[in-house]
Design an enzyme around this catalytic site. Structure first.
Site, PDB file in Angstrom:
ATOM      1  N   VAL A  71       1.317  -1.430  -0.249  1.00 52.57           N
ATOM      2  CA  VAL A  71       0.298   0.388  -0.074  1.00 52.57           C
ATOM      3  C   VAL A  71       1.039   1.208   0.111  1.00 52.57           C
ATOM      4  CG1 VAL A  71      -2.442  -0.811   1.238  1.00 52.57           C
ATOM      5  CG2 VAL A  71      -0.694  -0.033   2.637  1.00 52.57           C
ATOM      6  N   SER A 145      -9.933   3.482  14.081  1.00 45.80           N
ATOM      7  CA  SER A 145      -9.765   2.792  14.972  1.00 45.80           C
ATOM      8  C   SER A 145     -10.220   3.763  16.398  1.00 45.80           C
ATOM      9  CB  SER A 145      -8.514   3.159  15.197  1.00 45.80           C
ATOM     10  OG  SER A 145      -7.662   2.140  16.684  1.00 45.80           O
ATOM     11  N   TYR A 158       0.258   7.383  15.541  1.00 48.11           N
ATOM     12  CA  TYR A 158      -0.942   6.547  14.838  1.00 48.11           C
ATOM     13  C   TYR A 158      -2.667   6.990  15.059  1.00 48.11           C
ATOM     14  CZ  TYR A 158      -4.141   1.959  14.468  1.00 48.11           C
ATOM     15  OH  TYR A 158      -4.603   1.270  14.737  1.00 48.11           O
ATOM     16  N   ALA A 159      -2.733   7.248  16.384  1.00 47.07           N
ATOM     17  CA  ALA A 159      -4.308   8.230  16.175  1.00 47.07           C
ATOM     18  C   ALA A 159      -4.067   9.405  15.512  1.00 47.07           C
ATOM     19  CB  ALA A 159      -4.024   8.813  17.755  1.00 47.07           C
ATOM     20  N   ALA A 160      -3.085  10.203  15.763  1.00 48.59           N
ATOM     21  CA  ALA A 160      -3.712  11.531  13.694  1.00 48.59           C
ATOM     22  C   ALA A 160      -3.334  10.243  12.312  1.00 48.59           C
ATOM     23  CB  ALA A 160      -2.187  12.217  14.478  1.00 48.59           C
ATOM     24  N   LYS A 162      -5.491   7.555  11.878  1.00 47.18           N
ATOM     25  CA  LYS A 162      -6.432   7.481  11.723  1.00 47.18           C
ATOM     26  C   LYS A 162      -7.610   7.913  12.458  1.00 47.18           C
ATOM     27  CE  LYS A 162      -5.529   2.820  11.626  1.00 47.18           C
ATOM     28  NZ  LYS A 162      -5.814   1.974  10.702  1.00 47.18           N
TER      29      LYS A 162
END
Length: 261
Positions: A71, A145, A158-160, A162
């Site tokens: 990807v 998420s 990761y939060a940013a 998602k």
């Protein structure tokens, strides 16, 4: 005469491309879509894992094929979309996390998390969205998420990423709605997958997650499969631009204390 509700879940004669289908939540989704009749293209960076998922699909009486897909490569994604231009369902599950506090992260950490989670989703949505819009129908299911909504120390990049997936999903839903393409995001909570192995290896961390959920346990991949099938099929024909939590009630419960009332 009203259409049979059962028939709305039938995916026969449809091709579904499941990216990240070699393991975890992607594999569970691929198996479920095949069970409801779809011909499933299992795309994964790990070709052997993709082939194993296809083996399970065919052993259960379904049809599928494996596709090696990175990807982070625009050329690879573009080629896959061209090869499978008849796909009516796209499920985007690949994820990567660098669990570090922000002050300890590097540019390389940031770039990889964003490239896999956010830009990888963007590449796939753009390529397959174009072919679906050209054919006048399709369903794209992205994976965000619960971390898009709430974070903990060490989950910032990761939060940013998602959270960005959620906004890309809403945008494409608004842009492709009149072309007959629906776009929705799934927001999984604490599921036991290869991506959460680091947490499982820390008993205190693992247990804290168990206790936060009202169900007091982690989710298993098959427990997300129904949501994938729902968003892929005609049962969700009026659902687009949504962010569907599958989190065992995590976001409904502040988790601090259970009063005796």
């Amino acid at each position: 005469m009203a259409q049979s509700v059962k028939a709305l879940f039938d995916l026969s004669e449809r091709k579904a491309v499941v990216v990240g289908g070699g393991s975890g939540l992607g594999q569970a989704g691929a198996l479920a879509l095949a069970e409801f009749g779809a011909h499933v293209v299992v795309g994964d960076f790990n070709m052997a894992a993709a082939e194993e998922t296809v083996r399970q699909i065919t052993a259960a009486g379904g049809t599928g094929q494996a596709c090696e897909l990175d990807v982070t490569s625009t050329d690879a994604v573009t080629a896959a979309a061209a090869e499978h231009s008849d796909a009516e369902v796209l499920v985007i599950t690949p994820g990567y996390n660098a669990r570090k506090r922000l002050l300890n992260t590097t540019d390389e950490d940031f770039d990889k998390v964003i490239d896999v989670n956010l830009k990888g989703t963007y590449r796939l949505m753009r390529a397959f969205g174009a072919t679906m819009a050209g054919r006048g129908k399709g369903s794209i299911i992205t994976f965000a998420s619960f971390r898009a909504l709430v974070v903990e120390p060490g989950q910032g990049i990761y939060a940013a990423a998602k959270a960005g997936v959620v906004q890309l999903t809403k945008t494409m839903a608004t842009e492709l709605g009149t072309a007959g393409v629906r776009v929705n995001a799934l927001l999984p909570g604490a599921f036991e997958t290869p991506l959460t192995r680091q947490i499982k290896d820390d008993p205190q961390w693992w247990s804290a997650y168990e206790q936060k959920s009202p169900l007091k346990r982690w989710g298993q991949p098959h427990e997300l499969a129904g949501a994938i099938v729902f968003l892929a099929c005609d049962a969700s024909s009026f659902v687009t631009g949504s962010s569907m939590l599958v989190d065992g009630g995590w976001m409904a419960n502040d988790g601090r204390f259970e009063p005796k009332v």
